[in-house]
Design an enzyme around this catalytic site. Structure first.
Site, short mmCIF file in Angstrom:
data_model
loop_
_atom_site.label_atom_id
_atom_site.label_comp_id
_atom_site.label_asym_id
_atom_site.label_seq_id
_atom_site.Cartn_x
_atom_site.Cartn_y
_atom_site.Cartn_z
CG ASP A 29 4.34 2.79 5.63
OD1 ASP A 29 5.38 2.38 6.09
OD2 ASP A 29 4.73 4.49 6.05
CB CYS A 69 -2.06 21.04 -5.97
SG CYS A 69 -2.00 20.84 -4.16
CB CYS A 84 -6.66 19.97 -3.44
SG CYS A 84 -6.23 21.27 -3.56
CG ASP A 129 5.53 -2.67 4.93
OD1 ASP A 129 6.88 -3.81 6.11
OD2 ASP A 129 5.65 -1.51 5.43
CG ASP A 140 5.99 -2.10 9.01
OD1 ASP A 140 6.67 -1.93 9.18
OD2 ASP A 140 5.79 -0.64 8.71
#
Lengths: 59, 808
Positions: free
Chosen positions: B689, B104, B101, B693, B506
């Site tokens: 992901d 951070c 966020c 892939d 996947d």
């Protein structure tokens, strides 16, 4: 209606000024990050620990 | 502060009682581990405790790093190519992982600014990029990275020549153009209202001419500055001898502008300055939204950088030294410490270890490597230090090959785009020919009316509505999807998404969470909790990926912990020596494995006998089953293409009811599978992901990457699910289908309007002002129709919030 001969150029000058200000702001990077500067307002400038008040320390 | 039950720093559950106590601004808070304690106290001591007040998401859990890997970044030959200079300061661009966020990024930039020698640090929470300027004589790059890592984030050095600068410049210029067009449009519209009223109620000719000249003065710069991308695009397509969509835009803009200027200067006829500026603004708006989406997707090079480390430990003549990875050559011997990635392909020469290849192959469990085994660049060493002899470096590694596959897949895409362009150029050619024909006919019939009739034809058929039909809908749908947490990175993705009839998933990280978890714990003596307690205590010191499954609170403390690579962990709890790991490893001290204990992945036993066994698995995403059923309801056939074990894949396929599954696929085999589907005429949606892939994400008609996945996969995907959830997928397809319906409506409406208006205008029955009104109205209708998409339509979309009865 002759007043528009003055008002319209005046309006254009204002638009030009606004555009100049906007260009400056973009060049200054003010539109690069629209999220984090908002947080800088609520964050303290100086860390709280560096400015203790003698004798009045709260737990 | 013990009652909360959650770690103050990372918000992980702390079962039972306080494990560690961290003091933050004088108050004691409960934290889950030493790493969180260190991070929390570091933040507090630096006076940055405000972070805990302003954050909107939990902080990442810092790892207790085994070795200081940042020290190498202090060496001149390593950091020299990574640093840029700004005056006397060194500048470095970083990509920081695990930021969650805005607080951070505030924390990181504040922490860096307080390092002596750092003069400037700024971080953009949206992109995860940070730029740090520092004085190299006072602080090294290693210290900067170490400071970030100590907070629990993972920094990656992007180097000096960052794509960030390019995208920033691109965005700034686009923003300026957009605002110039917007301001210009407002001014011209305002005056145009005066002109329209004057036309119906009568106006002093002097004032009328004055207003027109003002419009000309405003429109000129708008056309030249804001309209430049269209002219550049048209010029490019002219050079490549293709009539792109920019060509009719430019012809429409130029003719309307030239005709208006001509009429203004000759004090006669109509002016269309308002149409010109509005056209430019609306088109720029669509392009700007498209560009912002594209920029957020990140770039391939960044992701590669994350995988391959910057330095490696080379052994030459018995001497170990840290060298930059670029200096490595095939035949070199290097040592890869635990927790580091392999910098190049090679063969293990001594030592044995476990390697996490999940990003490259999709295999969810670590693969044991013994002398002679092949290792590939980008995989993570999780077991023990090994020495490898390099067989391929740099561009010849398997990883580089995958990237090339990806690039090829991406370069194959634009065929569809070219097809669309050709159709458009056909239309443009027709319009231009039609206008020429009309001009010639009128010159022959009545030369005095030729210009007006030709102009009417051009204005009426100005592809305004036609060219707005698609971009406005795409923009509106993109905005609607963004609200649902889906980022569209390519404009043609929506159309393909709407047509998709097959979906290839996947497995690891997509249908499953991609993290090992304890699925079942079977105690042999005592309770499940006791077994877990011991298991967690033992695994705490292990870097093994399976140890992640044991992360959590424990009351036991293990001493004399020793990690045996490829076997397990040994430690002493209380007075008993215990072992956790492979069956044979545990059998060595606990005796033969009891027959009545079910077989599972990890065993636990000690000198006093067998304790328990744990079934470790990668658990399904909670929403996976529901999403698969919703997709089937939408008419899509699901497939699984995984690089993982057939056993792991069948389990998942059976639980989700997916009939067609493929296991142990290499990236190129996945690509082949995809191409078989494409050849059969299917529109394939790919959801993935991992790095492995990436090529199929690029080659698919449309692809979705989960936001939690690797950046490389995301960069080649058409859509990115920001929250890393599958649940948005059915919604996205429903939205895309609505969008393509609206596009069709718009195109039909715009073509019908053009077909009806064209002959009437060609016959000279439409004065140019009426043509302009007609064109504006049709454009307005198209835009309003597109805007319907931004309204929520709960009835037509299968909202996941509906109480659908589904078994867990």
């Amino acid at each position: 209606m002759t007043i528009i001969f003055l008002l319209i150029p005046l309006g254009l000058v204002l638009v030009g000024a606004a555009l100049w200000a906007f260009f400056w702001a973009v060049g200054d990077g003010q539109f690069d990050d629209l999220e984090s500067p908002g947080w800088s307002v609520v964050a303290d400038d100086t860390p709280a620990l560096e400015t203790p008040i003698d004798g009045e320390q709260t737990g | 502060m013990t009652g909360t039950g959650r770690c103050f720093h990372c918000d992980e559950a702390i079962a039972g009682r306080v494990a560690f106590a961290a003091e933050v601004t004088g108050t004691v808070h409960a934290v889950c581990c030493l790493g969180c304690k260190a991070a929390a106290e570091l933040i507090s001591d630096a006076g940055l405790a405000d972070f805990y007040r302003f954050r909107t998401a939990a902080a990442p859990r810092p790892k207790e790093a085994a070795a200081d890997i940042w020290a190498t970044y202090d060496r001149t030959e390593v950091c020299e190519p990574l640093l840029g200079t700004e005056g006397l300061l060194a500048v470095v661009n970083l990509l920081i992982e695990d930021t969650r966020c805005s607080a951070c990024s505030w924390l990181i930039s504040e922490r860096l600014r307080r390092l002596p020698g750092v003069s400037q640090a700024s971080m953009n929470p949206a992109t995860g990029r940070a730029q740090v300027a520092f004085d190299r004589s006072r602080v090294g790059l290693g210290a900067v990275l170490r400071a970030i890592a100590a907070l629990g984030y993972r920094p990656h050095v992007l180097g000096a020549a960052d794509t960030l600068a390019i995208t920033t410049r691109e965005r700034r210029v686009a923003l300026k153009r957009l605002v110039v067009a917007g301001f210009g449009m407002m001014q011209v519209m305002m005056i145009a209202v005066g002109l329209y009223i004057g036309a119906s109620q009568g106006m002093d000719p002097t004032i009328r001419e004055y207003l027109r000249i003002t419009c000309l003065i405003v429109t000129g710069p708008v056309l030249v500055y804001a309209g430049r991308p269209f002219f550049a695009g048209a010029l490019a397509s002219w050079r490549s001898r293709q009539l792109g969509m920019d060509v009719p835009v430019v012809i429409g803009l130029s003719l309307a502008f030239i005709a208006s200027s001509w009429n203004t200067l000759l004090h006669r006829g109509e002016v269309y300055f308002d149409s010109v500026t509005m056209f430019i603004f609306l088109l720029l708006l669509g392009r700007y939204v498209e560009m912002s989406a594209r920029h957020r997707a990140g770039s391939t090079a960044d992701a590669l950088l994350r995988l391959v480390p910057a330095t490696a430990l080379r052994i030459r003549d018995g001497v170990r030294e840290r060298v930059p990875v670029i200096a490595l050559m095939a035949g070199d011997r290097i040592i890869v410490p635990v927790g580091e990635c392999f910098p190049a392909d090679g063969r293990v020469t001594s030592g044995s270890t476990d390697v996490d290849e999940s990003l490259l192959t999709g295999e969810s469990l670590p693969i044991p490597k013994a002398p002679g085994s092949l290792t590939v660049a980008g995989s993570l060493n999780t077991g023990a230090p090994v020495e490898i002899a390099l067989s391929a470096v740099g561009q010849s590694t398997v990883l580089a090959g995958i990237v090339r596959l990806l690039e090829r897949a991406q370069s194959e895409r634009p065929r569809i785009a070219r097809l669309a362009d050709r159709a458009a150029s056909g239309f443009v050619a027709c319009v231009l020919l039609g206008a020429l024909l009309v001009a010639l006919l009128w010159l022959w019939v009545d030369p005095s009316r030729a210009f007006e009739a030709t102009l009417s034809v051009l204005v009426v058929t100005c592809p305004c509505a036609l060219s707005l039909a698609t971009p406005t809908v795409v923009t509106a749908a993109t905005a609607a999807l963004a609200r649902q947490g889906l980022l569209v990175t390519r404009a043609d993705a929506l159309e393909a998404l709407a047509r998709a009839d097959h979906v290839v998933f996947d497995k690891t990280g997509t249908l499953t969470l991609g993290q090992p978890q304890i699925e079942k714990a079977v105690p042999y003596v005592g309770t499940v909790d006791e077994a877990l307690n011991i298991g967690r205590a033992l695994e705490q010191g292990s870097e093994h990926p399976l140890a992640l499954a044991f992360a959590g609170f424990t009351t036991a403390t293990a001493t004399a912990v020793a990690v045996h690579p490829g076997a397990g962990v040994e430690g002493i709890i209380g007075t008993e020596r215990l072992r956790i790991g492979h069956t044979s490893f545990v059998e060595a001290i606990a005796g033969p494995r009891p027959k009545d204990l079910p077989t599972a992945s990890i065993d636990l036993g000690g000198e006093h006998g067998w304790r328990a066994t744990f079934q470790i698995g990668d658990s399904l995403r909670p929403e996976a089953a529901r999403v698969v059923r919703q997709l089937e309801a939408l008419g899509l056939t699901p497939h699984i293409a995984s690089g993982d074990h057939p056993l792991a894949v069948t389990t998942v396929a059976a639980r989700l009811g997916i009939k067609d599954w493929h296991a142990r696929l290499t990236p190129s085999a996945k690509l082949a599978l995809l191409q078989r589907l494409i050849v059969r005429g299917h529109q394939v949606l790919v959801v993935g992901d991992g790095i492995n892939d990436a090529p199929i994400l690029g080659a698919a008609a449309v692809s979705v990457a989960l936001g939690s996945g690797s950046a490389l996969a995301q960069s080649s995907a058409d859509l990115i699910a920001l929250r890393g959830e599958l649940a948005t997928l059915p919604l996205a397809i429903a939205t895309a289908r609505r969008a393509s319906r609206v596009i069709r409506q718009n195109l039909i409406w715009a073509s019908a309007y053009n077909l009806i208006a064209l002959p009437i205008a060609a016959l000279g029955w439409v004065p140019p002002w009426l043509a302009a009104v007609g064109m504006s109205t049709s454009s307005l209708l198209v835009v309003l129709n597109a805007l319907r998409l931004t309204r929520r339509e709960p009835s037509s979309a299968p909202t996941p919030a509906l109480p659908v009865a589904c078994p867990a």
